[in-house]
Scaffold this motif. Structure first.
Motif, short mmCIF file in Angstrom:
data_model
loop_
_atom_site.label_atom_id
_atom_site.label_comp_id
_atom_site.label_asym_id
_atom_site.label_seq_id
_atom_site.Cartn_x
_atom_site.Cartn_y
_atom_site.Cartn_z
N HIS A 16 44.44 31.37 48.76
CA HIS A 16 44.24 31.66 47.34
C HIS A 16 42.87 31.14 46.90
CE1 HIS A 16 48.61 31.76 47.73
NE2 HIS A 16 48.64 32.48 46.61
N LEU A 17 42.34 31.76 45.85
CA LEU A 17 41.10 31.28 45.22
C LEU A 17 41.01 31.87 43.82
CD1 LEU A 17 38.77 33.76 45.20
CD2 LEU A 17 38.93 33.34 47.63
N HIS A 18 40.22 31.23 42.99
CA HIS A 18 39.93 31.76 41.65
C HIS A 18 38.51 32.30 41.63
CE1 HIS A 18 43.41 29.45 40.01
NE2 HIS A 18 43.42 30.46 39.15
N VAL A 19 38.31 33.32 40.83
CA VAL A 19 36.98 33.88 40.61
C VAL A 19 36.85 34.19 39.12
CG1 VAL A 19 37.70 36.27 41.11
CG2 VAL A 19 35.30 35.63 41.38
N LEU A 20 35.66 33.95 38.59
CA LEU A 20 35.42 34.34 37.21
C LEU A 20 35.56 35.85 37.09
CD1 LEU A 20 32.33 32.11 36.32
CD2 LEU A 20 34.70 31.79 35.59
N GLU A 21 36.25 36.27 36.06
CA GLU A 21 36.52 37.70 35.90
C GLU A 21 35.24 38.53 35.82
OE1 GLU A 21 40.02 39.83 33.54
OE2 GLU A 21 38.54 38.90 32.21
N ASP A 22 34.17 37.97 35.28
CA ASP A 22 32.93 38.74 35.15
C ASP A 22 31.94 38.52 36.29
OD1 ASP A 22 32.07 36.19 34.54
OD2 ASP A 22 31.21 36.71 32.60
N ASN A 23 32.37 37.86 37.37
CA ASN A 23 31.49 37.66 38.53
C ASN A 23 31.70 38.84 39.49
OD1 ASN A 23 30.09 36.87 40.81
ND2 ASN A 23 30.83 34.76 40.75
N TYR A 72 41.07 40.47 49.50
CA TYR A 72 41.69 39.56 48.53
C TYR A 72 42.12 40.40 47.35
CZ TYR A 72 40.10 35.45 51.04
OH TYR A 72 39.92 34.48 51.99
N ILE A 73 43.35 40.18 46.88
CA ILE A 73 43.85 40.97 45.76
C ILE A 73 44.19 40.05 44.59
CG2 ILE A 73 44.71 42.86 47.20
CD1 ILE A 73 47.53 41.67 46.75
N PRO A 74 43.96 40.53 43.36
CA PRO A 74 44.30 39.73 42.19
C PRO A 74 45.82 39.64 42.04
CG PRO A 74 43.08 41.71 41.55
CD PRO A 74 43.29 41.77 43.02
N ILE A 75 46.31 38.43 41.79
CA ILE A 75 47.75 38.27 41.58
C ILE A 75 48.06 37.65 40.21
CG2 ILE A 75 48.34 38.17 44.03
CD1 ILE A 75 48.55 35.11 43.76
N GLU A 76 47.02 37.16 39.54
CA GLU A 76 47.25 36.54 38.24
C GLU A 76 45.93 36.45 37.48
OE1 GLU A 76 48.20 32.01 37.30
OE2 GLU A 76 49.90 33.00 38.26
N ARG A 77 46.02 36.50 36.17
CA ARG A 77 44.85 36.33 35.31
C ARG A 77 45.11 35.13 34.42
NH1 ARG A 77 42.75 37.99 30.28
NH2 ARG A 77 40.59 38.67 30.46
N THR A 78 44.10 34.28 34.22
CA THR A 78 44.30 33.13 33.35
C THR A 78 44.56 33.60 31.93
OG1 THR A 78 41.92 32.91 32.98
CG2 THR A 78 42.88 31.53 34.69
N SER A 79 45.26 32.80 31.20
CA SER A 79 45.63 33.12 29.83
C SER A 79 44.39 33.25 28.96
CB SER A 79 46.53 32.01 29.28
OG SER A 79 46.69 32.16 27.89
N ARG A 80 44.46 34.19 28.02
CA ARG A 80 43.37 34.36 27.06
C ARG A 80 43.21 33.13 26.18
NH1 ARG A 80 41.56 39.59 27.02
NH2 ARG A 80 42.96 41.13 27.91
N LEU A 81 44.24 32.31 26.13
CA LEU A 81 44.19 31.08 25.34
C LEU A 81 43.06 30.18 25.79
CD1 LEU A 81 45.87 29.90 23.06
CD2 LEU A 81 47.25 28.73 24.76
N PRO A 97 37.51 33.66 31.40
CA PRO A 97 38.69 34.18 32.10
C PRO A 97 38.47 34.22 33.61
CG PRO A 97 37.91 35.73 30.43
CD PRO A 97 36.92 34.63 30.49
N GLN A 98 39.52 33.87 34.33
CA GLN A 98 39.48 33.87 35.79
C GLN A 98 40.64 34.69 36.34
OE1 GLN A 98 39.73 29.83 37.13
NE2 GLN A 98 37.66 29.34 36.52
N LEU A 99 40.44 35.16 37.56
CA LEU A 99 41.49 35.83 38.31
C LEU A 99 41.90 34.96 39.48
CD1 LEU A 99 39.93 39.39 38.50
CD2 LEU A 99 41.79 38.66 37.00
N LEU A 100 43.19 34.84 39.73
CA LEU A 100 43.68 34.20 40.94
C LEU A 100 43.82 35.29 41.97
CD1 LEU A 100 44.80 31.73 42.48
CD2 LEU A 100 47.06 32.34 41.57
N LEU A 101 43.13 35.13 43.10
CA LEU A 101 43.19 36.11 44.18
C LEU A 101 43.95 35.53 45.35
CD1 LEU A 101 39.46 37.35 44.22
CD2 LEU A 101 41.36 38.18 42.82
N CYS A 102 44.51 36.40 46.15
CA CYS A 102 45.23 35.96 47.35
C CYS A 102 44.94 36.94 48.49
CB CYS A 102 46.73 35.90 47.09
SG CYS A 102 47.69 35.33 48.51
#
Length: 176
Positions: free
Chosen positions: A131-138, A150-159, A167-172
Motif C-alpha cells: 500500500h501507499l498514498h499519493v497526492l491526488e493531484d500528483n 497500483y490501483i486506488p482503493i480509498e480516497r481521503t476524506s474531504r474534511l 486530498p490523497q489516494l490510498l493505492l494498493c
C-alpha cells in the motif's frame, strides 16, 4: 511517455540502506520534501537535522518489518523509499512511504526501481500486497503507479482539505 522516462540508468543500484547512508538519505529527503527555496533555505539545516535524526532512529530500530532502500548511481544516493507495516482497518499491511528521488534524477527509472525493490522486500516478508498514498493531484506519480498496477482503493476524506491537507489516494498492488 517518452523513451527516456522509461529508461533505467545502467549504473543504478537499489539496496537496503545502512547507518552509513544516513547523511545522503537525509539530504535526499530534505531536498525533495522541504526544498531550500526562498526563506525556507534559512531553516533547511534544521529540517535536515530533524529528518536525519528521525531516520537514524528508524534505521537503528531493528524492526524486522522495516526497510529503508537507497538508490545510488555510482557513489551518489539519488533516491530512497521506506517500507514498514502500518495498521489499517483490517490489520497490519506493508506500506511504502517517503519515496523520494532528487529532481535531477527523475524520469530515469529510479522511482520504478525503488518500487520494484520494495515489492521484493514485501514478498520476502511473506506479504502479497503493498500500500501507499499519493497526492491526488500528483499526476506523474499516479501515472507511474498505474503502469506498475497500483490501483486506488480509498480516497481521503474531504474534511482534511479544510485543515489544509491535500486530498490523497490510498493505492494498493497485489503481488504475484
Amino acid at each position: 511517455m517518452s523513451a527516456s522516462s522509461r529508461s533505467v540508468l545502467p549504473s543504478l543500484v537499489v539496496y537496503p540502506a545502512t547507518p552509513r547512508d544516513l547523511e545522503p538519505l537525509a539530504e535526499v529527503l530534505t531536498q525533495v520534501f522541504h526544498p531550500p527555496l526562498g526563506l525556507q533555505r534559512w531553516i533547511y539545516p534544521i529540517r535536515k537535522l530533524g529528518i536525519r535524526e528521525d531516520l537514524r532512529l528508524r534505521l537503528g530500530s531493528r524492526d524486522p518489518y522495516y526497510c529503508c532502500l537507497a538508490a545510488s548511481v555510482g557513489s551518489r544516493v539519488v533516491g530512497t523509499a521506506e517500507i514498514s507495516l502500518r495498521a489499517m482497518a483490517h490489520g497490519k499491511y506493508p506500506y511504502l512511504s517517503n519515496l523520494a528521488v532528487l529532481p535531477g534524477w527523475r524520469r530515469q527509472g529510479v522511482a520504478r526501481q525503488l518500487l520494484l525493490g520494495a515489492e521484493g522486500v514485501v514478498q520476502v516478508w511473506g506479504y502479497r500486497n503493498l500500500h501507499l498514498h499519493v497526492l491526488e493531484d500528483n499526476f506523474p506519480a499516479r501515472q507511474l503507479y498505474a503502469q506498475l498496477r497500483y490501483i486506488p482503493i480509498e480516497r481521503t476524506s474531504r474534511l482534511w482539505r479544510w485543515l489544509g491537507v491535500p486530498p490523497q489516494l490510498l493505492l494498493c498492488k497485489w503481488l504475484s
